[in-house]
Motif scaffolding. Structure first.
Motif, PDB file in Angstrom:
ATOM      1  N   VAL A 173       0.866  -1.185   0.000  1.00 51.95           N
ATOM      2  CA  VAL A 173       0.000   0.000   0.000  1.00 51.95           C
ATOM      3  C   VAL A 173       0.900   1.232   0.000  1.00 51.95           C
ATOM      4  O   VAL A 173       1.705   1.424   0.915  1.00 51.95           O
ATOM      5  CB  VAL A 173      -0.953   0.004   1.211  1.00 51.95           C
ATOM      6  CG1 VAL A 173      -1.891   1.206   1.136  1.00 51.95           C
ATOM      7  CG2 VAL A 173      -1.736  -1.304   1.285  1.00 51.95           C
ATOM      8  N   LEU A 174       0.762   2.057  -1.042  1.00 49.04           N
ATOM      9  CA  LEU A 174       1.633   3.219  -1.223  1.00 49.04           C
ATOM     10  C   LEU A 174       0.982   4.535  -0.837  1.00 49.04           C
ATOM     11  O   LEU A 174       1.647   5.438  -0.350  1.00 49.04           O
ATOM     12  CB  LEU A 174       2.081   3.306  -2.687  1.00 49.04           C
ATOM     13  CG  LEU A 174       2.801   2.083  -3.243  1.00 49.04           C
ATOM     14  CD1 LEU A 174       3.097   2.288  -4.723  1.00 49.04           C
ATOM     15  CD2 LEU A 174       4.068   1.802  -2.464  1.00 49.04           C
ATOM     16  N   GLU A 175      -0.330   4.660  -1.097  1.00 51.50           N
ATOM     17  CA  GLU A 175      -1.048   5.904  -0.807  1.00 51.50           C
ATOM     18  C   GLU A 175      -2.434   5.581  -0.281  1.00 51.50           C
ATOM     19  O   GLU A 175      -3.147   4.760  -0.859  1.00 51.50           O
ATOM     20  CB  GLU A 175      -1.197   6.753  -2.072  1.00 51.50           C
ATOM     21  CG  GLU A 175       0.102   7.198  -2.697  1.00 51.50           C
ATOM     22  CD  GLU A 175      -0.119   8.012  -3.963  1.00 51.50           C
ATOM     23  OE1 GLU A 175      -1.172   8.679  -4.086  1.00 51.50           O
ATOM     24  OE2 GLU A 175       0.764   7.967  -4.832  1.00 51.50           O
ATOM     25  N   GLY A 176      -2.812   6.223   0.812  1.00 58.73           N
ATOM     26  CA  GLY A 176      -4.159   6.091   1.342  1.00 58.73           C
ATOM     27  C   GLY A 176      -4.370   4.844   2.175  1.00 58.73           C
ATOM     28  O   GLY A 176      -3.430   4.221   2.661  1.00 58.73           O
ATOM     29  N   GLY A 219     -13.248 -13.842   2.496  1.00 58.68           N
ATOM     30  CA  GLY A 219     -14.426 -13.433   3.250  1.00 58.68           C
ATOM     31  C   GLY A 219     -14.151 -12.462   4.390  1.00 58.68           C
ATOM     32  O   GLY A 219     -15.089 -11.953   4.989  1.00 58.68           O
ATOM     33  N   ASP A 220     -12.879 -12.207   4.701  1.00 60.80           N
ATOM     34  CA  ASP A 220     -12.516 -11.237   5.736  1.00 60.80           C
ATOM     35  C   ASP A 220     -12.161  -9.908   5.088  1.00 60.80           C
ATOM     36  O   ASP A 220     -11.805  -9.852   3.910  1.00 60.80           O
ATOM     37  CB  ASP A 220     -11.322 -11.737   6.553  1.00 60.80           C
ATOM     38  CG  ASP A 220     -11.662 -12.944   7.408  1.00 60.80           C
ATOM     39  OD1 ASP A 220     -12.820 -13.059   7.856  1.00 60.80           O
ATOM     40  OD2 ASP A 220     -10.769 -13.783   7.617  1.00 60.80           O
ATOM     41  N   GLU A 221     -12.225  -8.828   5.877  1.00 61.53           N
ATOM     42  CA  GLU A 221     -11.868  -7.496   5.408  1.00 61.53           C
ATOM     43  C   GLU A 221     -11.024  -6.813   6.472  1.00 61.53           C
ATOM     44  O   GLU A 221     -11.276  -6.962   7.668  1.00 61.53           O
ATOM     45  CB  GLU A 221     -13.116  -6.637   5.184  1.00 61.53           C
ATOM     46  CG  GLU A 221     -14.074  -7.164   4.164  1.00 61.53           C
ATOM     47  CD  GLU A 221     -15.267  -6.246   3.965  1.00 61.53           C
ATOM     48  OE1 GLU A 221     -15.337  -5.162   4.603  1.00 61.53           O
ATOM     49  OE2 GLU A 221     -16.153  -6.603   3.172  1.00 61.53           O
ATOM     50  N   GLU A 222     -10.025  -6.034   6.010  1.00 60.92           N
ATOM     51  CA  GLU A 222      -9.218  -5.246   6.941  1.00 60.92           C
ATOM     52  C   GLU A 222      -8.706  -4.006   6.232  1.00 60.92           C
ATOM     53  O   GLU A 222      -8.181  -4.090   5.116  1.00 60.92           O
ATOM     54  CB  GLU A 222      -8.031  -6.048   7.461  1.00 60.92           C
ATOM     55  CG  GLU A 222      -7.206  -5.304   8.492  1.00 60.92           C
ATOM     56  CD  GLU A 222      -6.076  -6.133   9.060  1.00 60.92           C
ATOM     57  OE1 GLU A 222      -5.040  -5.548   9.396  1.00 60.92           O
ATOM     58  OE2 GLU A 222      -6.232  -7.359   9.172  1.00 60.92           O
ATOM     59  N   ALA A 223      -8.856  -2.845   6.866  1.00 59.44           N
ATOM     60  CA  ALA A 223      -8.322  -1.602   6.328  1.00 59.44           C
ATOM     61  C   ALA A 223      -6.819  -1.571   6.586  1.00 59.44           C
ATOM     62  O   ALA A 223      -6.369  -1.784   7.718  1.00 59.44           O
ATOM     63  CB  ALA A 223      -8.996  -0.402   6.972  1.00 59.44           C
ATOM     64  N   GLY A 237       1.928  -0.106   3.980  1.00 53.37           N
ATOM     65  CA  GLY A 237       1.486  -1.400   4.480  1.00 53.37           C
ATOM     66  C   GLY A 237       1.792  -2.498   3.477  1.00 53.37           C
ATOM     67  O   GLY A 237       1.881  -2.248   2.276  1.00 53.37           O
ATOM     68  N   VAL A 238       1.952  -3.713   3.988  1.00 48.79           N
ATOM     69  CA  VAL A 238       2.271  -4.868   3.148  1.00 48.79           C
ATOM     70  C   VAL A 238       1.353  -6.016   3.542  1.00 48.79           C
ATOM     71  O   VAL A 238       1.211  -6.314   4.733  1.00 48.79           O
ATOM     72  CB  VAL A 238       3.744  -5.301   3.317  1.00 48.79           C
ATOM     73  CG1 VAL A 238       4.043  -6.541   2.490  1.00 48.79           C
ATOM     74  CG2 VAL A 238       4.691  -4.163   2.950  1.00 48.79           C
ATOM     75  N   PHE A 282      -1.897   0.967  -4.568  1.00 52.91           N
ATOM     76  CA  PHE A 282      -1.075  -0.123  -4.061  1.00 52.91           C
ATOM     77  C   PHE A 282      -0.493  -0.881  -5.239  1.00 52.91           C
ATOM     78  O   PHE A 282      -1.003  -0.797  -6.364  1.00 52.91           O
ATOM     79  CB  PHE A 282      -1.873  -1.072  -3.148  1.00 52.91           C
ATOM     80  CG  PHE A 282      -3.021  -1.770  -3.804  1.00 52.91           C
ATOM     81  CD1 PHE A 282      -2.878  -3.042  -4.339  1.00 52.91           C
ATOM     82  CD2 PHE A 282      -4.264  -1.168  -3.888  1.00 52.91           C
ATOM     83  CE1 PHE A 282      -3.947  -3.694  -4.944  1.00 52.91           C
ATOM     84  CE2 PHE A 282      -5.337  -1.808  -4.489  1.00 52.91           C
ATOM     85  CZ  PHE A 282      -5.175  -3.071  -5.022  1.00 52.91           C
ATOM     86  N   THR A 283       0.604  -1.586  -4.989  1.00 54.08           N
ATOM     87  CA  THR A 283       1.139  -2.474  -6.011  1.00 54.08           C
ATOM     88  C   THR A 283       0.791  -3.897  -5.626  1.00 54.08           C
ATOM     89  O   THR A 283       0.577  -4.209  -4.461  1.00 54.08           O
ATOM     90  CB  THR A 283       2.664  -2.334  -6.178  1.00 54.08           C
ATOM     91  OG1 THR A 283       3.310  -2.710  -4.965  1.00 54.08           O
ATOM     92  CG2 THR A 283       3.058  -0.940  -6.594  1.00 54.08           C
TER      93      THR A 283
END
Length: 105
Positions: A54-57, A65-69, A74-75, A96-97
C-alpha cells in the motif's frame, strides 16, 4: 530508477486504473489506483504468491471473506490459491502495487 515516479494514474469515482511497473520472466509488479468507492473484485492465483504494498491512502483488503483496512505504508501477503481483492472505502484515491511471483506457467 524509480518506476513508480513515471506512473500517471488518476481514477475517478468507482474507477480502477492499473499500470505495469515490472514484467520479467518470473515476476509481475502492477500498480492499482482505486477511486473512491472502487473495488478490485476478489480473485485467486493458484500458482503464484501475491503481495500488496500500500503506497497511498487506506485500502480495504478482502481475503477469503474477511476485510481489513490497511493504511500506507502497508504490506499484505496472499498465499497461493487464497482469494483476495481490494476496495476503496475512502473519499481519496488509494494506490497499491501487487507483486505476483512466480508467473503462472
Amino acid at each position: 530508477m524509480d518506476l513508480y515516479a513515471d506512473l500517471d494514474l488518476s481514477p475517478g469515482r468507482e474507477e480502477v486504473e492499473t499500470g505495469e511497473l515490472v514484467v520479467t520472466d518470473d515476476v509481475l509488479v502492477k500498480a492499482f489506483a482505486l477511486g473512491p468507492g472502487a473495488t478490485l473484485d476478489p480473485h485467486e492465483h493458484g500458482e503464484s504468491t501475491n503481495v500488496f504494498h500500500v503506497l497511498e491512502g487506506t485500502v480495504t483488503v478482502l481475503r477469503d471473506g474477511d476485510e481489513e483496512a490497511v493504511a500506507a505504508p502497508g504490506v499484505v501477503l496472499h498465499e497461493r490459491g487464497v482469494e483476495h481483492g481490494a476496495r476503496n472505502d475512502t473519499d481519496a484515491v488509494v494506490v497499491f502495487t501487487a507483486s505476483l511471483c512466480p508467473l503462472p506457467g
